[in-house]
Design a protein around this motif. Structure first.
Motif, short mmCIF file in Angstrom:
data_model
loop_
_atom_site.label_atom_id
_atom_site.label_comp_id
_atom_site.label_asym_id
_atom_site.label_seq_id
_atom_site.Cartn_x
_atom_site.Cartn_y
_atom_site.Cartn_z
N ALA A 186 0.84 -1.44 -0.01
CA ALA A 186 -0.11 -0.04 -0.04
C ALA A 186 0.72 1.17 0.17
N ALA B 60 -0.29 5.01 0.40
CA ALA B 60 -1.52 6.26 0.51
C ALA B 60 -0.74 7.54 0.79
N THR C 26 -5.47 8.51 6.47
CA THR C 26 -4.18 8.06 5.61
C THR C 26 -3.71 6.66 6.17
N ARG D 185 -6.34 4.18 5.49
CA ARG D 185 -6.50 3.80 4.09
C ARG D 185 -5.31 2.89 3.49
N ALA D 186 -4.35 3.10 3.96
CA ALA D 186 -3.15 2.29 3.85
C ALA D 186 -3.24 0.81 4.15
N LYS E 192 -6.30 -0.68 4.84
CA LYS E 192 -7.27 -1.31 4.03
C LYS E 192 -6.67 -1.73 2.73
N ASP E 193 -5.85 -0.80 1.90
CA ASP E 193 -5.58 -1.24 0.60
C ASP E 193 -4.39 -2.40 0.73
#
Length: 361
Positions: A29, A31, A61, A64-65, A67-68
């Motif tokens: 990831a 982000a 952020t 999000r990372a 999750k990615d």
């Protein structure tokens, strides 16, 4: 811990909040939350604006990372963060966040060097770094030639800018040409339609008695600005594309010439180029041309990995874990002038001796 360490990296040295997650040398990831638009109206980065933007973007952020990457924070083997160099206030936001997550998760904390991270990120694209590796780092704040025999413990400066870094010069000339901020991408774009030999701009520090590996772009910046002012004063139209191309050629000519010379002098057959200016198309092309002629293998990450990002911090953090480097202590602080000779900032306390429980929820 798995054979390949899973590490989250946090980068807040300037105007971008970057969070990356890697497993060994595999990027999971990357982000980024950029505040560049907030700085554009000022024509450059405003430290206080950058710090506040990092505060707002940090938690979203990181989430999000994770999750990615498809991983839980509890799965991490360590947390790495840029401890310097950079803007002091911006760095403090990242260091504070990294401490909080590391303590809550009961994971080791690694404060790493921004410049060393720019070198290490190439492992995510081209595999393990050769040892030694010559690195040319070019960005808004740095123009450096570095020789690394071990990215986690041995980075030796060969040369550096004595005034404006290459990225700063791009920004300033773009401002004089009224092309906006940041200057690097727009200069590159205009230069593609211009003649790089139209105007003979100077090449700084290239005389026989000048330092072999140091850089200076202040004189070039002044020469270009005066040339433009003279045209305007005479009521003539400024050939923006030719100016952009000629200025850009002067910069990349010096950068690549000195980098190839350093490789030859040190007997190193690999050159790695990193930093935001490494995304410049002409720099990449000329470096490839000159490296091929000299029998040097060129390694340049894709443009997104050249600019500031969390992936590069995570990459260096993963190397720290894999090589059993000591974790940073809880008194880790931001150091705006952290020397590149310190790839990471170790400490006397290991996080597991302090945080016995996983407090993260």
């Amino acid at each position: 811990m798995a054979d390949e360490p899973l590490v989250l990296g946090i980068e807040t040295s300037c105007d971008e909040t970057g969070v990356g997650i890697v497993r060994g040398t595999t990027l999971l990831a990357d982000a980024i939350a950029s505040s560049v638009d907030e700085h554009a109206r000022f024509g450059g980065v405003v430290p206080e604006v950058a710090s506040r933007a990092h505060l707002e973007a940090m938690v979203p952020t990181i989430e999000r990372a994770l999750k990615d990457a498809g991983v839980s924070a509890r799965d991490l083997d360590g947390i790495a963060v840029t401890a310097g160099p950079g803007l002091a206030g911006a760095l403090l936001v990242g260091v504070s966040a990294a401490k909080a997550y590391a303590y809550a998760l009961g994971k080791p904390l690694y404060g790493v060097n921004h410049l060393a991270s720019h070198i290490c990120v190439d492992q995510l694209e081209h595999g393990a770094l050769p040892e030694p590796t010559m690195a040319l780092l070019v960005s808004g704040g740095h123009s450096s030639l570095l020789l690394s025999s071990d990215i986690t413990s041995d980075v030796r400066p060969m040369g550096a800018t004595i005034d404006d870094a290459a990225g700063e010069a791009f920004d300033k000339i773009a401002r004089v040409l009224n092309l906006g901020f940041p200057g690097g991408p727009v200069i590159d774009r205009y230069a593609r339609e211009g003649d790089p030999s139209a105007i003979a701009f100077p090449r700084g520090l290239t005389g026989p008695r000048d330092p072999a590996y140091d850089f200076s772009f202040s004189g070039l910046k002044t020469a270009v600005a005066r040339w433009i002012e003279a045209k305007r004063a005479a009521g003539e139209e400024v050939p923006v594309r030719d100016v952009a191309a000629s200025f850009q050629e002067a910069v990349v000519d010096v950068l690549t010439r000195k980098a190839v010379r350093a490789c030859k002098d040190e007997g190193v057959d690999h050159l790695m180029i990193g930093g935001g200016v490494a995304a410049n198309s002409r720099l990449r092309a000329l470096a490839q041309e000159r490296c091929e002629a000299a029998g040097i293998r060129l390694r340049v990450p894709r443009p997104k990995l050249c600019t500031d990002n969390g992936a590069m911090v995570a990459a260096l953090g993963a190397e720290m874990v894999a090589r059993n480097r000591p974790a940073s202590s809880w008194d880790l602080s931001a150091d705006s002038s952290l020397p590149v000779t310190d790839p990471h900032v170790p400490g006397h306390d290991h996080v597991h001796e302090i945080s016995k429980e996983n407090l993260y929820s």
